[in-house]
Enzyme design. Structure first.
Site, mmCIF file in Angstrom:
data_model
loop_
_atom_site.group_PDB
_atom_site.id
_atom_site.type_symbol
_atom_site.label_atom_id
_atom_site.label_comp_id
_atom_site.label_asym_id
_atom_site.label_seq_id
_atom_site.Cartn_x
_atom_site.Cartn_y
_atom_site.Cartn_z
ATOM 1 N NE ARG A 88 -2.629 -0.482 3.534
ATOM 2 C CZ ARG A 88 -3.454 0.535 4.158
ATOM 3 N NH1 ARG A 88 -4.538 0.704 3.618
ATOM 4 N NH2 ARG A 88 -3.051 0.885 5.276
ATOM 5 C CE LYS B 144 2.545 -7.313 5.380
ATOM 6 N NZ LYS B 144 2.285 -5.785 5.239
ATOM 7 N NE ARG C 215 3.452 -0.407 11.579
ATOM 8 C CZ ARG C 215 3.025 -0.462 10.274
ATOM 9 N NH1 ARG C 215 1.582 -0.793 10.222
ATOM 10 N NH2 ARG C 215 3.371 -0.221 9.236
HETATM 11 P P1 ATP Z 1 -0.321 -0.998 6.730
HETATM 12 O O1 ATP Z 1 -1.044 -2.035 5.622
HETATM 13 O O2 ATP Z 1 -0.760 -1.025 7.930
HETATM 14 O O3 ATP Z 1 0.040 0.315 6.296
HETATM 15 P P2 ATP Z 1 2.535 -2.280 6.114
HETATM 16 O O4 ATP Z 1 3.499 -1.440 6.487
HETATM 17 O O5 ATP Z 1 2.540 -3.727 6.565
HETATM 18 O O6 ATP Z 1 1.186 -1.870 6.960
HETATM 19 P P3 ATP Z 1 1.944 -2.831 3.256
HETATM 20 O O7 ATP Z 1 1.835 -2.072 2.224
HETATM 21 O O8 ATP Z 1 0.531 -3.770 3.646
HETATM 22 O O9 ATP Z 1 2.385 -2.209 4.545
HETATM 23 O O10 ATP Z 1 3.028 -3.887 2.931
HETATM 24 C C1 ATP Z 1 4.167 -3.281 2.419
HETATM 25 C C2 ATP Z 1 5.113 -3.794 3.615
HETATM 26 O O11 ATP Z 1 5.501 -4.854 4.143
HETATM 27 C C3 ATP Z 1 6.795 -3.243 3.393
HETATM 28 O O12 ATP Z 1 6.989 -1.885 3.719
HETATM 29 C C4 ATP Z 1 7.533 -4.122 4.385
HETATM 30 O O13 ATP Z 1 7.695 -3.788 5.703
HETATM 31 C C5 ATP Z 1 6.653 -5.404 4.443
HETATM 32 N N1 ATP Z 1 7.058 -6.399 3.521
HETATM 33 C C6 ATP Z 1 7.763 -6.322 2.317
HETATM 34 N N2 ATP Z 1 7.792 -7.860 1.901
HETATM 35 C C7 ATP Z 1 7.334 -8.500 2.631
HETATM 36 C C8 ATP Z 1 7.168 -10.052 2.965
HETATM 37 N N3 ATP Z 1 7.548 -10.537 1.899
HETATM 38 N N4 ATP Z 1 6.730 -10.382 4.038
HETATM 39 C C9 ATP Z 1 6.358 -9.482 5.044
HETATM 40 N N5 ATP Z 1 6.448 -8.600 4.935
HETATM 41 C C10 ATP Z 1 6.928 -7.712 3.844
#
Ligand code: ATP
Length: 335
Positions: A118, A187, A322
């Site tokens: 996102r 995650k 978070r």
């Molecule tokens: P939110 O959705 O709450 O804003 P988020 O930081 O998890 O949270 P997303 O856009 O859902 O954001 O996912 C992108 C983020 O996920 C990246 O910035 C990184 O921190 C993390 N990420 C990237 N690749 C992976 C992976 N393979 N497994 C787990 N996490 C990952």
């Protein structure tokens, strides 16, 4: 590269010479192709005197196998494409000609060079170690009634992973799937929805899903938040093709129910899996930090946050949730 992979897909050792003679190219050409695959993140074992093999546990995508394991009703409602490498499966699925207005196009890649999260963040997926899957779905009732879809999809992904023996799975609003471990949440899967079209009429929904299956320790450590894969969650090897089939089955079911009943049908179940229910959390809402207690979701999938100024509802978009760390808690209280 594709042909070399097909030969390695049996999991056995193959000498450079044997690979070269089957494909009619030199050992050096084979070596170069293997190096290219390694650069994309594929783990290949090289053992002197025996040759090369895929690192044990790596299973390449097989569209026949995926289709065969789908529920009969789902088999009729989808077309499934697999590819080795693409920029983003969300972009690829949009470029594939539509087979019919009621058919969902599904696209999976061994590797994405530009996987998206996102708000411009990136999603990393080394070759053959994750599921990168996108679905293109046409919806007639307008974008305005898609509220909550992203949460329903998160729940669908979690259910599919539970069917593949994943346990202790939770949802972080709006739709991340987390694993609850002794060391906190990690995650496991991320979801990106892209919607185009008319606010009240025809629209197109692209659902991109990334699920970690078997990442190397170096890769897990390179991600800038705690992350995990299905192999670690289950404590055993997990079939990527099985995960892909379960995801497609569950997504089709979720989309069909959502188009009839909206998010209301999923609300109660979503809340049962809510990672942060009744916990202190911190929200980044378009750059503004808001502290509060996560208090479930409303009938449209909006996050309910109990704050000092009363209950506030947050809807998707530019909002990131978070857990409240002791450090953030101190900051919140001193504000
Ligand atoms: P939110 O959705 O709450 O804003 P988020 O930081 O998890 O949270 P997303 O856009 O859902 O954001 O996912 C992108 C983020 O996920 C990246 O910035 C990184 O921190 C993390 N990420 C990237 N690749 C992976 C992976 N393979 N497994 C787990 N996490 C990952």
């Amino acid at each position: 590269m594709e042909k070399v992979l097909e030969l390695l897909a049996d999991g056995g050792f193959h000498s450079g010479e044997a690979l070269g003679s089957v494909l009619g190219i030199s050992r050096t050409a084979i070596w170069k192709k293997l190096k290219m695959l390694e650069q994309l993140g594929l783990q290949i074992d090289s053992v002197k005197g025996r040759g090369y093999r895929l690192h044990p546990g790596i299973e390449l995508l097989d569209s026949e196998r995926i289709l065969h394991a789908l529920d009969p009703s789902v088999q009729k409602a989808v077309v499934v494409h697999t590819c080795l490498k693409t920029g983003s499966t969300n972009d690829l699925v949009r470029a594939i000609p539509v087979a019919g207005p009621l058919i969902k196009t599904v696209c999976l890649a061994e590797y994405q060079s530009n996987g998206r999260g996102r708000r411009g963040r990136s999603w990393s997926n080394p070759f053959g170690s994750t599921i990168s899957l996108s679905v293109r779905w046409f919806y007639r009732a307008g974008m305005a009634s898609l509220e909550g879809l992203s949460l329903a999809i998160g729940l669908g992904v979690l259910k599919a992973l539970e069917r593949c023996e994943g346990s202790h799975l939770r949802l972080k609003w709006p739709n991340d799937v987390l694993w609850s471990s002794a060391n906190g949440f990690k995650k496991l899967s991320g979801i990106l929805l892209e919607v185009h079209g008319d606010p009240t009429g025809d629209c197109e929904v692209i659902i991109g899903i990334g699920v970690n299956i078997a990442l190397s320790p170096e890769h897990i450590n390179s991600i800038n938040q705690p992350a995990v894969d299905m192999q670690r969650v289950c404590g055993s090897t997990v079939s990527r093709n099985r995960v892909a089939s379960e995801l497609i089955n569950e997504l089709c079911r979720t989309l069909d129910i959502f188009s009839q009943q909206g998010f209301g049908y999923f609300k109660e179940q979503w809340e049962q899996y809510d990672a942060f229910a009744a916990q202190d959390v911190v929200l980044d809402a378009s750059g503004k930090t808001v502290f509060g207690v996560a208090s479930g979701v409303n009938g449209h999938g909006g996050l309910l946050l109990k704050t000092g100024e009363g209950m506030i509802i947050f809807n998707g978009g530019e909002v990131s949730l978070r857990a409240m760390t002791p450090e953030k808690r101190r900051c919140g209280k001193s504000e």
